[in-house]
Enzyme design. Structure first.
Site, PDB file in Angstrom:
ATOM      1  N   GLU A   1       1.932   8.702 -47.856  1.00 40.94           N
ATOM      2  CA  GLU A   1       3.306   8.836 -47.355  1.00 40.94           C
ATOM      3  C   GLU A   1       4.332   8.709 -48.468  1.00 40.94           C
ATOM      4  OE1 GLU A   1       3.870   5.987 -44.178  1.00 40.94           O
ATOM      5  OE2 GLU A   1       2.763   4.425 -45.220  1.00 40.94           O
TER       6      GLU A   1
ATOM      7  N   CYS B   1      -0.780  11.505 -39.343  1.00 41.13           N
ATOM      8  CA  CYS B   1      -0.388  10.602 -38.256  1.00 41.13           C
ATOM      9  C   CYS B   1       1.121  10.495 -38.100  1.00 41.13           C
ATOM     10  CB  CYS B   1      -1.013   9.224 -38.427  1.00 41.13           C
ATOM     11  SG  CYS B   1      -0.414   8.359 -39.882  1.00 41.13           S
TER      12      CYS B   1
ATOM     13  N   ASP C   1       7.478   9.148 -43.452  1.00 40.88           N
ATOM     14  CA  ASP C   1       7.943   8.641 -44.742  1.00 40.88           C
ATOM     15  C   ASP C   1       7.805   9.691 -45.835  1.00 40.88           C
ATOM     16  OD1 ASP C   1       8.975   6.022 -44.393  1.00 40.88           O
ATOM     17  OD2 ASP C   1       6.957   5.353 -43.855  1.00 40.88           O
TER      18      ASP C   1
ATOM     19  N   HIS D   1       0.820  -1.217   0.000  1.00 46.12           N
ATOM     20  CA  HIS D   1       0.000   0.000   0.000  1.00 46.12           C
ATOM     21  C   HIS D   1       0.847   1.258   0.000  1.00 46.12           C
ATOM     22  CE1 HIS D   1      -3.616  -2.456   0.890  1.00 46.12           C
ATOM     23  NE2 HIS D   1      -4.013  -1.625  -0.040  1.00 46.12           N
TER      24      HIS D   1
HETATM   25  C1  PEP Z   1       4.750   7.787 -41.232  1.00 44.01           C
HETATM   26  O1  PEP Z   1       5.468   7.336 -42.111  1.00 44.01           O
HETATM   27  O2  PEP Z   1       4.632   9.006 -40.997  1.00 44.01           O
HETATM   28  C2  PEP Z   1       3.994   6.879 -40.353  1.00 44.01           C
HETATM   29  C3  PEP Z   1       3.099   7.338 -39.511  1.00 44.01           C
HETATM   30  O3  PEP Z   1       4.295   5.557 -40.392  1.00 44.01           O
HETATM   31  P1  PEP Z   1       5.614   4.935 -39.749  1.00 44.01           P
HETATM   32  O4  PEP Z   1       6.291   6.002 -38.943  1.00 44.01           O
HETATM   33  O5  PEP Z   1       5.186   3.787 -38.929  1.00 44.01           O
HETATM   34  O6  PEP Z   1       6.390   4.540 -40.955  1.00 44.01           O
HETATM   35 MG    MG Z   2       5.298   5.266 -42.718  1.00 44.41          MG
END
Ligand code: PEP
Ligand code: MG
Length: 521
Positions: free
Chosen positions: A412, A483, A436, A173
């Protein structure tokens, strides 16, 4: 970070004193138990205020332990049968009960031995008329053989920089309270009396104690503490708030994850969804091809944990910097420009369809979308989609439930950007993988450290690529997100919003910083 205060172990020497008035001794003990329970009630109230009801419950449990008949009767019996003082009878009982717990197999039960000792020493202190608690005169790091939960809660939090104990377990705890109270703590480690008064750093994240740190270590720790404080501030201010601009434009702020466990980090940081689940990590973490069922379980777990929020699973992106032995891929001169991602999947229908089946099956349990990486042509997208249709048909035939997930394309490669108006006609959304996209646009290997300082992530060519992609998406009424790491670059948030980016998917730890930026625009 600060000065160490070495806390001497409280050595209560208990003498085996003979007594004659057994009834009186039992009354002494009873009164001490009543007083101890009153103290515990107060501690419970204090803990409830400071760490919340759930964690405070331990002090209620302690109170209840003091009602336990086996425990009380053991003390009475020893007083009566051996005609000894209550202190001795209690110490004996405490030892026996604590040992009994420690010898249990279950780690959780083992840790309860410390609770027995904690309640017993409270009653003992009362019996012997000793004051409890030690006051710190200034903010310090406590170093002790062990700390009981009650000692931990009583420590003045403003003056407690952290603590280090030789004993203790993750389930104790004391450790639980430390986590809840956000006190840096390292347990189960070496302590030395001669360290009293020395400077130290307690790194609770890595379980490390640095005694007399050098300048570089101090600077590193200061930077990390500042980062941490900033995170805590952001959490306080922004958790539960919308990612919305002052003009009322809402951006979907999602998290990038690599496995099921990362979902916890996403939720802690208030992700509004998962914008990129790098599914290849399931393959990288495995010794052989993960089975359909293993993948299904992972995707389902993420979908369920996210409870209806969007979860975008990126299909296998193996190759280039992500090599897996059991794929037996040939060594290539230029792996980043080689046989990778969707290129492999389209050549290896067994591997691809296994994954698509797992994703589709999991789609029945939440709000799953999928997207294909490294697309350079419309044909690739069509082929990938036709595999998806094949798998859907097979599932239908087999009566296995699934939903119809949105299908996205990762943008990408420069080729994908340039044909984005065509891709947009056959996709439900775009997600721009800037990691990428930058490497392919600027002809600069993302793995090459030497290029780190030379590469300009804000290069006009990169920004134009993003703008073009967003235009194509909106011209065909599909949404577009980012992303890649650039999505978390708050110097560009405003630019991205101008381009019309609808979603940003970033590392969990960056979510709130990006939300703060969006809300300021
Ligand atoms: C990217 O290429 O921006 C991506 C999100 O994929 P990874 O980084 O996994 O290649
Ligand atoms: Mg990528």
């Amino acid at each position: 970070m600060g000065e160490i205060f070495y806390l001497e172990k409280e050595e209560a020497t208990i003498h085996r004193e003979k007594i004659t008035d057994i009834a009186r001794e039992k009354v002494r003990f009873d009164e001490a138990v009543i007083a101890a329970k009153a103290q515990l009630q107060k501690l419970y109230e204090k803990a409830k205020k400071e760490v919340g009801e759930a964690e405070a419950a331990i002090f209620e449990v302690h109170e209840m332990m003091l009602d336990d008949n086996d425990y009380l009767e053991s003390v009475y019996n020893i007083i009566e049968n051996q005609q000894v003082c209550a202190e001795f009878a209690l110490a004996q009982t405490s030892q026996n009960f604590a040992r009994m717990f420690r010898e249990m197999d279950d780690d959780y039960m083992k840790a309860r031995g410390a609770d027995i000792e904690d309640i017993s020493s409270r009653v003992l202190r009362i019996l012997s008329g000793k004051e409890e608690g030690r006051k710190l005169q200034k903010p310090m790091i406590i170093m002790a053989y062990d700390l009981a939960p009650s000692e931990t809660i009583q420590l003045d939090k403003d003056k407690l920089l952290g603590f280090v104990t030789q004993k203790g377990s993750t389930n104790s705890h004391t450790a639980i309270l430390a986590r809840t109270m956000n006190i840096p703590a390292v347990i189960n480690t070496e302590i030395k009396k001669e360290w009293h008064g020395k400077q130290a750093i307690v790194d609770g994240y890595n379980g490390e104690v640095i005694i007399e740190p050098c300048q570089e270590e101090i600077e590193k720790a200061v930077a990390r503490m500042e980062e941490d404080e900033n995170k805590i501030r952001l959490l306080k201010e922004l958790k539960g708030k919308e990612s919305i601009t002052t003009a009322g434009r809402k951006i979907n702020l999602y998290a990038n994850i690599g496995n099921v466990a990362d979902t916890a980090k996403a939720l802690q940081n208030d992700a509004e969804g998962i914008g990129l689940f790098r599914s290849e990590f399931l393959y990288l973490e495995s010794q052989t091809y993960p089975t359909e069922d293993e993948q299904f379980q992972a995707y389902k777990a993420v979908a369920e944990n996210m409870a209806g929020k969007k979860v975008i699973i990126r299909t296998l992106d193996i190759g280039a910097d992500k090599q897996v032995d059991y794929f037996n891929l040939e060594k290539e001169e230029n792996p980043a420009l080689g046989y990778r991602a969707i290129r492999i999947c389209l050549q290896e229908p067994e591997i691809f369809k296994t994954q698509l089946r797992a994703i589709l099956r999991a789609s029945a349990y939440g709000n799953i979308s999928l997207m294909f990486p490294m697309i350079v042509s419309v044909e690739e997208l069509r082929k990938a989609k036709s595999f998806l249709e094949e798998v859907k048909e097979e599932l239908k035939q087999a009566g296995i439930p699934f939903k119809d997930p949105e299908v996205g394309v990762m943008i990408e490669t420069p080729a994908a950007v340039i044909i984005s108006d065509q891709l947009a006609q056959e996709a439900d959304f775009f997600s721009i993988g800037t990691n990428d996209l930058i490497q392919y646009t600027l002809a600069a290997d993302r793995q090459n450290q030497k290029l780190d300082d030379l590469i300009d992530n804000h290069h006009p060519a990169v920004l134009k690529m993003i703008e073009m992609t967003a235009k194509s998406a909106h011209a065909h009424n599909i949404w577009v997100g980012i992303c890649g790491e650039l999505g978390a670059d708050t110097d560009l948030t405003e630019t991205f919003l101008e381009y019309g980016i609808d979603e940003l998917s970033v590392s969990p730890s960056r979510i709130l910083a990006v939300r703060e930026k969006i809300r300021s625009l």
